[in-house]
Design a protein around this motif. Structure first.
Motif, PDB file in Angstrom:
ATOM      1  N   ASP A 143      13.852  15.183  40.581  1.00 21.17           N
ATOM      2  CA  ASP A 143      13.416  14.190  40.865  1.00 21.17           C
ATOM      3  C   ASP A 143      14.945  13.079  41.068  1.00 21.17           C
ATOM      4  OD1 ASP A 143      10.720  14.469  41.145  1.00 21.17           O
ATOM      5  OD2 ASP A 143      10.287  13.550  39.241  1.00 21.17           O
ATOM      6  N   GLU A 146      16.943  14.445  44.096  1.00 25.28           N
ATOM      7  CA  GLU A 146      16.330  14.773  45.202  1.00 25.28           C
ATOM      8  C   GLU A 146      16.722  13.840  46.537  1.00 25.28           C
ATOM      9  OE1 GLU A 146      13.020  16.079  48.006  1.00 25.28           O
ATOM     10  OE2 GLU A 146      13.965  16.782  46.111  1.00 25.28           O
ATOM     11  N   ARG A 150      18.254  17.438  49.505  1.00 28.78           N
ATOM     12  CA  ARG A 150      16.770  17.911  49.434  1.00 28.78           C
ATOM     13  C   ARG A 150      16.844  19.778  48.955  1.00 28.78           C
ATOM     14  NH1 ARG A 150      13.579  13.574  50.187  1.00 28.78           N
ATOM     15  NH2 ARG A 150      14.107  12.403  52.190  1.00 28.78           N
ATOM     16  N   LYS A 153      15.553  20.960  44.495  1.00 30.41           N
ATOM     17  CA  LYS A 153      14.450  21.752  43.955  1.00 30.41           C
ATOM     18  C   LYS A 153      14.373  23.163  44.177  1.00 30.41           C
ATOM     19  CE  LYS A 153      10.743  18.276  44.313  1.00 30.41           C
ATOM     20  NZ  LYS A 153      11.871  17.023  44.622  1.00 30.41           N
ATOM     21  N   ALA A 292       8.663  12.367  46.538  1.00 29.48           N
ATOM     22  CA  ALA A 292       8.924  13.433  45.736  1.00 29.48           C
ATOM     23  C   ALA A 292       8.499  13.419  44.629  1.00 29.48           C
ATOM     24  CB  ALA A 292      10.296  13.844  45.837  1.00 29.48           C
TER      25      ALA A 292
END
Length: 292
Positions: A143, A146, A150, A153, A292
């Motif tokens: 988080d 992010e 992108r 994760k 997100a």
């Protein structure tokens, strides 16, 4: 450990099951579900009720049997690049993860029989402390970074799968140092346990709102099937290689299976991250990005 010492390992399953049933009953009787949407305006509540009524009418009219619904959900996942790649990567990762969970105790029990009590205690600590730190840390890191990338994760998932076979190999390809083996396992739990939250979030953020529940359910079905099949396949290989009579072979076998499954998942994690980034960038550009 205390229950096993006092009552035996078979009895402790019954005791834990009874305790779980009692707590479940108390939860059901004592905790009420909060009112949904109590902070919404009357107009928002009306729209939500209309959506629910429409969804219920569609479900009633479709009247699909479970097999047809499963095939439709599978087709949906295949059509979504992020969900498809996350599903494949997670299944591969959990195939090897279940082998570690099921057969690492066998490795330690056969190769370090004098350390059974120590293993029980240290294994519990590794799973509880490192497992919790990995789960919470993975979500927080995903988080926090992010917005910067992108790919965060996917990178979290990749790094765990990249390092885990190396740590398992370092701990199990030797039978002379019990504490080194346990330390490597604890570190493996720490680096590999960060994948679950980011994986599910990537699926949810790139799936249609109405299908998120189905897609996530299929995700858990597939990883459960991978976890179910892997012990049987590993057992067949271990028996064929003669691991029962030569317990040192469990180390190379575990390391080999973990390397194939974890490293094999890396291309799919990376592909999932690329498609996730593309989807989120496009959605952000049109004002439809999911938080997100």
């Amino acid at each position: 450990i205390i229950l096993i010492s006092a009552f035996g390992w078979r009895a402790q399953y019954g005791i834990m099951a009874a305790a779980g049933a009692v707590f479940s009953a108390l939860t059901f009787l004592g905790i009420k579900e909060p009112e949904r949407g109590r902070y919404l305006s009357e107009e928002e509540k009306r729209k939500e009720e209309e959506k629910k009524a429409k969804a219920a009418a569609e479900a009633a009219s479709s009247n699909k049997n479970p097999i047809s619904a499963f095939i439709e959900n599978l087709s949906l996942v295949v059509s979504l690049p992020t969900a498809r790649n996350v599903l494949i990567a997670s299944s591969l990762r959990n195939f090897g993860g279940m082998i570690v969970s099921s057969f690492l105790p066998v490795f330690f029990g056969r190769n370090f029989p004098a350390f059974k009590a120590e293993y029980a205690a240290l294994n519990a600590l590794a799973l509880s402390i490192c497992g919790m730190a990995a789960s919470l840390g993975g979500g927080i890191i995903a988080d926090k970074f992010e917005k910067k990338s992108r790919m965060t994760k996917a990178i979290l998932c990749v790094q765990g799968c990249l390092l885990s076979p190396l740590l398992i190999g370092l701990g199990t390809l030797q039978t002379g140092n019990f504490y080194l083996g346990v330390l490597c396992y604890a570190l493996k739990v720490l680096v590999s346990g960060t994948y679950s939250g980011p994986a599910i979030t990537m699926i949810q953020n790139t799936s249609p709102q109405s299908q998120q529940g189905n897609v996530v359910s299929l995700y858990f079905f597939c990883i459960t099937m991978a976890q179910t099949l892997s012990p049987a396949i590993f057992t067949a290989f271990a028996n064929k290689m003669g691991a029962l009579s030569n317990p040192a072979l469990y180390g190379p076998l575990i390391t080999g299976f973990v390397a194939i499954s974890y490293w094999g998942s890396i291309p799919f994690w990376w592909a999932a991250g690329k498609s996730y980034k593309k989807h989120m960038d496009e959605a952000e550009g049109t004002g439809e990005a999911v938080a997100a």
